[in-house]
Scaffold this active site. Structure first.
Site, PDB file in Angstrom:
ATOM      1  N   PRO A 126       0.828  -1.199  -0.292  1.00 40.26           N
ATOM      2  CA  PRO A 126      -0.094   0.032   0.106  1.00 40.26           C
ATOM      3  C   PRO A 126       0.926   1.207  -0.174  1.00 40.26           C
ATOM      4  O   PRO A 126       1.863   1.481   0.826  1.00 40.26           O
ATOM      5  CB  PRO A 126      -0.695  -0.020   1.230  1.00 40.26           C
ATOM      6  CG  PRO A 126      -0.089  -1.152   2.078  1.00 40.26           C
ATOM      7  CD  PRO A 126       1.110  -1.608   1.371  1.00 40.26           C
ATOM      8  N   GLU A 127       0.623   2.278  -0.923  1.00 39.11           N
ATOM      9  CA  GLU A 127       1.126   3.539  -0.922  1.00 39.11           C
ATOM     10  C   GLU A 127       0.125   4.367  -0.371  1.00 39.11           C
ATOM     11  O   GLU A 127      -0.904   4.033   0.155  1.00 39.11           O
ATOM     12  CB  GLU A 127       1.655   3.697  -2.338  1.00 39.11           C
ATOM     13  CG  GLU A 127       2.560   2.657  -2.906  1.00 39.11           C
ATOM     14  CD  GLU A 127       3.115   3.123  -4.312  1.00 39.11           C
ATOM     15  OE1 GLU A 127       3.226   4.108  -4.685  1.00 39.11           O
ATOM     16  OE2 GLU A 127       3.574   1.861  -4.794  1.00 39.11           O
TER      17      GLU A 127
END
Length: 272
Positions: free
Chosen positions: A2-3
């Site tokens: 996840p960014e």
DNA sequence: AAAAGCCCCTGGATGC
DNA sequence: TGCATCCAGGGGCTTT
């Protein structure tokens, strides 16, 4: 995994529903990156004030204490309301039952973490959040700030973006995508970036992150928000994971290289 | 101080 | 089908 967009999409998917909830019970699975830092009994009875985000960290504010969550590479949250049955899955390692529903961190690789902090002065919180750069989607981020920060660094432009000391939340996918939009080659030295290029990069970072949030983030392996919904940004990717495929702008084959043990993708024609 | 390398861990894809 | 190898979205810690 996840960014910033995935973390923000996750936050938006459960923040409202967990707000005001009273914690009833917390159960832990296998160890995550760090120990929780308190007894689970200590959390019982505390109320969720709000859920905020700093970079890729989610902050569940219990006022004054805080649960700091990180999804690592493979983590995802799910929130199950009191009306739906609570499911149990392989790799559930943090399960927080409240009077409004159950929040669960599922994380196969266990690079993620849930850490308790007494308040915003906690040493652990400061260690994790203290050195972070500016939030890209707020007014604290500007072309001037980006330009000046990039000028002073001696590493590739992509690594400067990934480092998180200048601007937070730009991970491996969106760094490649933003550099494509800005027409900058990822291997270029950060210090050689011109004012015009940093303006383009500033705009590219904002637009790529904003767009990714709009479409629910990127679902490459199994990302989903706390409602279990997938994201669709990966379908719009210009370069990420498109090695050997034609550039969507000029048809040149997309190149893949390795920088700091991570894959980078770019168009050798469009980006210089 | 800043940059480069090294890990933590599991699972899916690929190749023989 | 079975097994080995490689690769994956992060980032703190240690070494240069």
């Amino acid at each position: 995994m996840p960014e910033l967009p995935e973390v923000e999409v996750t936050r938006l998917s459960f923040a409202d529903r967990i707000q005001g909830a009273k914690i009833q019970n917390v159960a832990l699975g296998k160890p995550l990156r760090w120990p929780l830092g308190c007894n689970t009994e200590q959390l019982r009875g505390l109320r969720v004030k709000c859920v905020t985000r700093r970079g890729k960290y989610l902050l569940i504010e219990l006022s004054p204490s805080i649960l700091i969550l990180h999804l690592g590479m493979s983590g995802s949250l799910r929130f199950e309301g009191t009306k739906s049955p609570v499911t149990q899955k392989l790799h559930d390692h943090f399960v927080m039952q409240t009077d409004l529903g159950t929040l669960t961190l599922n994380d196969p690789r266990r690079f993620g973490a849930v850490v308790y902090a007494d308040d915003f002065n906690s040493p652990m919180l400061h260690k994790l959040l203290g050195k972070l750069g500016v939030e890209p989607l707020t007014d604290s981020f500007s072309p001037e700030l980006l330009y000046r920060a990039l000028k002073g660094r001696h590493l590739s432009i992509k690594q400067a973006l990934l480092g998180g000391q200048i601007v937070v939340g730009v991970g491996n996918i969106y760094a490649s995508e933003a550099l494509f939009l800005a027409k900058i080659r990822p291997t270029r030295s950060s210090s050689t970036i011109t004012k015009v290029q940093s303006l383009r990069l500033f705009e590219a970072i904002r637009s790529v992150l904003t767009r990714a949030i709009e479409v629910g983030g990127s679902t490459l392996q199994n990302f989903s928000n706390a409602m279990g919904e997938s994201g669709y940004f990966q379908l719009e990717s210009y370069v990420y994971a498109r090695a050997g495929e034609p550039c969507k702008t000029c048809n040149t084959k997309i190149k893949q290289v390795v920088q700091a043990q991570r894959s980078t993708f770019y168009c050798p024609m469009c980006q210089s």
